[in-house]
Structures are given as C-alpha cells and as structure tokens.
Design an enzyme around this catalytic site. Structure first.
Site, mmCIF file in Angstrom:
data_model
loop_
_atom_site.group_PDB
_atom_site.id
_atom_site.type_symbol
_atom_site.label_atom_id
_atom_site.label_comp_id
_atom_site.label_asym_id
_atom_site.label_seq_id
_atom_site.Cartn_x
_atom_site.Cartn_y
_atom_site.Cartn_z
ATOM 1 C CD GLU B 62 29.665 51.968 20.938
ATOM 2 O OE1 GLU B 62 30.389 52.382 20.001
ATOM 3 O OE2 GLU B 62 29.957 50.967 21.629
ATOM 4 C CG PHE B 124 38.922 47.238 31.040
ATOM 5 C CD1 PHE B 124 39.865 47.649 30.102
ATOM 6 C CD2 PHE B 124 37.808 46.541 30.597
ATOM 7 C CE1 PHE B 124 39.696 47.357 28.750
ATOM 8 C CE2 PHE B 124 37.644 46.251 29.251
ATOM 9 C CZ PHE B 124 38.587 46.658 28.324
ATOM 10 C CE LYS B 174 29.121 43.291 34.357
ATOM 11 N NZ LYS B 174 30.303 42.760 33.664
ATOM 12 C CG MET B 487 29.722 73.689 2.836
ATOM 13 S SD MET B 487 28.932 74.804 1.662
ATOM 14 C CE MET B 487 27.221 74.341 1.828
#
Ligand SMILES: Cc1ncc(C[n+]2csc(CCOP(=O)(O)OP(=O)(O)O)c2C)c(N)n1
Lengths: 105, 583
Positions: B62, B124, B174, B487
């Site tokens: 994601e 859940f 949902k 760096m």
C-alpha cells in the site's frame, strides 16, 4: 513569557474535530489548563470550544493560524486572561461566543 | 396481451461501492492505485465492471499505492487516488500521507473499514484510521452509510486540490459499501462554509511589497513549490525579467524557473549552490514565494538573512511568520501575487548584484565542480547525473529517492520545466522514488520518466518492480550503488568521527533481481560505458534498469552542516579529522 490565554473556537461539529484541535496544541506542546466544548443548543452541526492555554502570545498566534487551517474550524480568537479573574474562565466557557472575558461582565 | 416487463425496484438501486466508483469517474479520475482486502472487497467487486472507465493498478504494497498516487499528482497536477483495505492496509498508507501532507500533494485515499456495528470492538483488521491519520491528512472522514458517500467524496476532492493542496482520506465501512440505495446525483463540491481555500489578493499588500522591491538594491527571490502548484512559472519569469531580480529555487521549487536562465541564482538548501545560500545573508530583500522556510533551507534561523527585509507570499496563512518574520506578508496564490507584483514593480537591472552570484559560483566551481569533473578513479554520482542531463529530452521527468543521489541529482540535473522534478522533500521518505515514478509514468504517457535511486532506498519499495512488470510501465531506473547508506555515512564521516555505524550495506545482485521481473537490466562500473548505456536506457520502449557502481565513500558538497548558518557552507572535507560540532 508564558501566561494563561483564553482561546475560543467555533467549528463544525464533526466527529474527530476535538481531536484535531487538541492534536495541534499537543504537537506544539502547548499546555491546556482547561477545556470545554459543546454543541450549539439549537444546532448540533455547530459547536464551540473554550480553553485556557498556558503559552506565549507568539505561540498563541501561531496555534490560532494552525487551528484556523483545520477544515472544520470557522474562527479562532484569543485574549490574555486577566490574572485576577481566574475564576471567570469558568463563566467564560459558558459563553464561548464572547470575544473576551470582559464582555461577559 | 403482452405486458412490458416491470423492472424490479432493486434494479434502480446502486451499492455504495458503485456510487463511489461513479463518483470517482465524475471527478475525472482515470487511474487508481490500490491493494484489495476484506473490508474493501465490495469496492473491488464493483471495480470488476468499471474496467473500461477506471484503470486499477495493483501495486505490491500500500505504501507503493500512495507514493504512486503522489507521483501521478505531482507530474500531472491532477488528484492522485489510492485504495486500501482496513487495518494494516490503511496503516501502510501513513508514510505516504505524511509525505503528501508536508509536500502539499493532492491525493485522495479511500480505505475500507469494518462494518459500522463493529467499530470500536477490536474487530479483525479494525484500526481507528481516522484518528491515526488525523495529523497526516489535510482532512479525513469516516462514512458509515451509502447516502454519505457522495458528499464525502466530493468534499474530499475539493479539499485535496484547492488552496494549499494535500492528502485526504475517506474511510468507508463495509456496510456502507454494500448498502443499496437510489443513487444520488453526483454534485462536485465547489465551496465549504468553513474553508476558504483561495485568499483574495489584497492590493495594499501588493503595493507594500512593490514599494520594498522598487527600492531594494540587492533583492533576491526564493521560489518554492507554490509557484509550480499555482501554475505561476511564466508569471515568475515575467516578474524576474522585468525587475532584473535573481531567482533561486528550493528543492521542491526546482523547475519553477529554468536553470539555464541568466537570472537563475541556483538551488537553495543544505546541499544547494554556494552562491544561492551565501547571498541569502548578503541580499537586502528576500521575496519568498510559495515556500515555507524549511530548516533545510534556512540552516540556523538565528543567523538567517538578518540583514534583509522579507516579503513572504504564501497561500497558507499559517506559514507566514511561522519560521521567519515577514516585513510584508502577501497572503495569496503565488501566480496572482506575481502577476500583480509585475504590474506594480518598475523595470530594473541589478548587474552588480548578479555578478556577485557569478563570483561566488566560481568558488564552488573551483572547489567542487572541477574536482568532480576530473573523471578519474571510481565513477561518481555527479558524472552519471551530468550525462543523464546531457542526453535526456527536455520534458524528462526525474524522480529521486532520498540520500546523496537525490542531492546530486538536484544539483546536476538542470531542470527546465515545471513538474519535471519529483522528490520527497519535507519528509525525506526513502522508498518514494520507484512507486512515485510509476505514478508519474502513468499520468504522463509518452513523457520519459527516470527514477534515480540509491541502493538503500530502492530496497524499501523494490517490490514495485512487480507492478512495473505486470503493466509494462516504461519507467527507467538508474540505481547509483555505493554499497552504503551514503548520506548517513557522510554525516558519520563529518560529524561522528567516521564511525560508520551500520551504514555499510550488503546488496543482492540487483541486475538479477530486475531480470527476475522481466525488466531489461545492465550493470556498469566504467565511466566510458556511461554515454552508450544512458542512450540505451532512454531509448528503451519499456522499462529499463541500469545499475551504476559508484565510489563508495564519496561526499556531497557544498554542505551547510546541521545547525550552521547558510553562509557557513562547507566546500570540502575539513582538514581536521575531529568531528564537526553541530547543534
Ligand atoms: C524511511 C527512511 N528511513 C531512514 C532515512 C534516513 N536516511 C536518509 S538518507 C539515508 C541513506 C540513503 O541511502 P541510499 O538509499 O543508499 O542512498 P545514498 O545516500 O547512498 O545515495 C538514510 C538511511 C530516511 N530518510 N527515510
């Protein structure tokens, strides 16, 4: 110099709006001495918050601008709390739309 | 007698999920970056029938979706969209949301959420996404009924793209995705009572600013991303050319002003150009446009531009006086302000002032550039970027990750146009470049997109090679491999007595990795090969992966050490080996 400052805020009464407001103060590590929030009596979509914060006026101004940036927030104002009128803060919170504590007197 | 079949009442109803997709189409969305899961399955089910209108790109994580949405938005100026499921799907978006927030990138993320009746029960994959993402979004909202999807979505797009743009998250339970209702008409949001995104330009502020500009002897304009976001690059050029004022760019402002222009003063910040930084403390007037005085630009604020008056133009009122006190604040859209200022300012030239930039640049040339141009020893990052710039078409979009390669690219790639430079600025998110380049390439078909990455950051989102493979996305990848977290190693060398604590990194065979994803790949370690291989990279029709083995212990100079003033730039390694003291 840090001092007690009354801050008033009018906002849309969405879920999470109080969290957003408190988050901004927390992030700046501004101490909240009192806070009270309520819906408008005849319009649940709108609400207001009164608080006493302990900070500098410079920080109060910065925080005010950051609070005003929140989408739900309509207006923010603040004023120094007269030290002798400490107890007035409680009264003030019941009149969150008043621009200053002295207006209530 | 035949009777026309009556349509079942339910057939006029649409699910919340379909209403959402219709809304996305109505907002002009053509591409979604996402990853499915339980709580967003109704939306994915509906997507199955929207293939012709909405292109869904299945990322591999994601974080990749949100960075791709950012890249899409930064390259095109349109709102990028990412989809994720509840719980871990949503929390994987957070880095990208934070990145988009600090870099003012308009994206809308849609997350699935557990059924409304389960909220707060530790169901859940239930995570309080609204409160978790609260500090990293411009706005967010949870929707628990299908009827609220349209108002929430239209508000989300309006807020994301207006004013100072930013990320918005819409969390949809949902049951709201499943619920079937008579579809409401989609009405784009055009205003909100408590939100005024575009301040009205105040003529008094413009006049006050113009007065300072007209009398200044050494005026200096600092251009930030606000110039690009407002579409103000032409306005900036017109202003600079009329007033003869030199223009420097912040990291996100690169592209706001063509680097080849005689008034271009350089790149600002910790690894910016010497003249651009040093003259900040010499100028008598700063005109800061659409920039926020980030600490990587100001160095130590206590010593920053004390001698100068400051005009600060910004659309975000909270930025004005936040870090640096403005003598004149112009609370406005950057383009509008620049156009108004151009009208009010007198034509002028500042030849002597300009030549001071050239003189200081010669110092940088002698100490830094010429050293880097020697081209002996191991290949250096600078020459790779230099050669890439020489060969890349002018419209090439360069996407960088975070580290030495990012600073080298910002310094040596001459950005000429707006929206050709995409990087993670305020957040400095390693792993940003590869997915952001995917988003940029999909937003701008036909425009070359090159991701320049380090071996550390690449491995943070390297799984997105799978996305590139699956959709044949023509992203060109240049991996500058120094086998170090470069760096951080540089800081250890300079500020921690060269104690290289956990920065040396053992790497996989990157070429084999790329090839495993069916992406043509090459590794080189000889500079003679550079021109040809860069040509191959740019000429490739599809994706291409180039690994260049570069010097292991190279440093990016000049540098303003953390906590030092902008005028105290280091041009080379100090002679002493003792760590430099910083704040
Ligand atoms: C997610 C994240 N973790 C850690 C850092 C700190 N950091 C900044 S630059 C850097 C090293 C990057 O190494 P590499 O990707 O190899 O690039 P190089 O500097 O060598 O070009 C690190 C660890 C960061 N910016 N982002």
């Amino acid at each position: 110099m840090k001092q007690d400052i009354n801050m008033f805020l009018i906002a849309e009464n969405n879920f999470s709006v109080l969290n957003r407001i408190v988050n901004i103060l927390n992030r700046r590590r501004v101490r909240i001495r009192r806070i009270s929030a309520h819906e408008e009596p005849d319009n649940f979509r709108r609400g207001s918050v009164s608080m006493v914060i302990h900070t500098t006026t410079d920080m109060a101004e910065k925080v005010k601008l950051q609070l005003e940036k929140l989408i739900e927030v309509e207006a923010v104002s603040y004023h120094l709390q007269p030290p002798l009128l400490e107890t007035l803060a409680v009264t003030t919170m019941n009149y969150p739309m008043a621009a200053s504590a002295t207006q209530i007197l | 007698m035949d009777v026309l079949p009556m349509k079942n009442k339910d057939e006029y109803l649409l699910s919340g999920a379909e209403i959402l997709l219709q809304g996305l189409v109505a907002e002009g969305v053509d591409t979604l970056f996402g990853y499915p899961g339980g709580a967003i399955m109704p939306v994915y089910d509906a997507l199955y029938d929207y293939n012709d209108r909405l292109r869904h790109i299945l990322v591999r994580h994601e974080q990749g979706a949100v960075h791709a949405a950012q890249g899409y938005a930064r390259a095109s100026g349109r709102v990028g969209v990412a989809l994720a499921t509840s719980g871990p799907g949503a929390t994987n978006l957070i880095t990208g949301l934070a990145d988009a927030m600090i870099d003012s990138t308009p994206i809308v993320c849609i997350t699935g959420q557990v059924f409304a009746h389960l909220l707060g029960t530790d169901a859940f994959q239930e995570i309080d996404v609204v409160n978790t993402t609260n500090p990293v979004t411009k706005w967010n909202v949870q929707v628990t009924e299908a009827a609220d999807i349209v108002p929430a979505l239209s508000k989300a797009f309006f807020i994301a793209r207006t004013g100072r743009p930013g990320p918005v998250l819409v969390d949809i339970t949902k049951n709201a995705q499943n619920e079937r209702i008579t579809p409401p008409e989609y009405r784009p949001c055009r205003s909100l009572r408590t939100y005024s995104p575009k301040p009205e330009l105040q003529p008094s502020q413009v006049l006050a600013a113009a007065a300072l500009i007209n009398e200044a002897k050494r005026p200096y304009l600092l251009a930030g991303q606000g110039v690009i976001l407002s579409g103000g690059t032409d306005a900036l050029r017109a202003f600079a050319e009329k007033t003869g004022i030199p223009v420097a760019c912040t990291l996100l402002g690169l592209g706001a002003f063509p680097t080849g222009h005689p008034l271009y003063a350089g790149f600002l910040g910790m690894h910016g150009n010497y003249a651009a930084n040093v003259n900040t403390n010499v100028c008598d007037l700063i005109i800061a446009v659409g920039m926020r005085f980030d600490d990587r630009v100001t160095g130590n604020v206590a010593t920053y531009a004390r001698q100068a008056r400051i005009i600060h133009v910004d659309i975000d009122k909270a930025e004005i006086n936040k870090i640096v006190r403005a003598d004149v604040a112009v609370h406005a859209d950057a383009r509008e302000a620049l156009e108004a200022l151009t009208a009010q300012c007198l034509p002028n030239r500042h030849d002597e002032w300009l030549s001071s930039f050239r003189q200081l640049s010669e110092v940088e040339d002698a100490k830094v550039m010429r050293q880097e141009a020697l081209r002996d020893g191991p290949v250096r990052m600078t020459e790779v970027v230099h050669d890439l710039f020489r060969q890349a078409p002018e419209n090439t979009i360069i996407v960088t990750d975070v580290g030495q390669h990012q600073m080298v690219t910002s310094r040596y790639f001459g950005f000429l146009r707006p929206r050709t430079h995409i990087t993670s600025g305020g957040a400095g998110t390693m792993g940003f470049a590869l997915p952001a380049a995917i988003g940029a390439a999909l937003a701008m078909p036909g425009t070359p997109v090159v991701a320049v990455v380090g071996d550390g950051g690449f491995q943070m989102t390297m799984q997105e090679l799978g996305t590139i493979m699956q959709y044949r996305i023509p992203v060109k990848i240049v991996l500058l491999n120094n086998s170090f977290l470069g760096m951080v190693r540089q800081w250890q060398q300079l500020f921690h007595g060269a104690r290289y604590s956990f920065t040396e990194i053992e790497n996989p065979d990157f070429v084999q990795v790329a090839r495993a994803y069916n992406i043509p790949a090459t590794r080189i370690d000889q500079r003679e090969e550079l021109p040809d291989v860069i040509q191959d990279l740019l000429a490739a029709e599809g994706p291409f992966f180039l690994e260049v083995v570069v010097a292991k212990e190279d440093n990016v100079f000049p540098m303003v050490p953390a906590g030092a003033g902008v005028a105290d730039m280091l041009l080379e390694l100090p002679v002493t080996r003792a760590p430099i003291q910083t704040e």
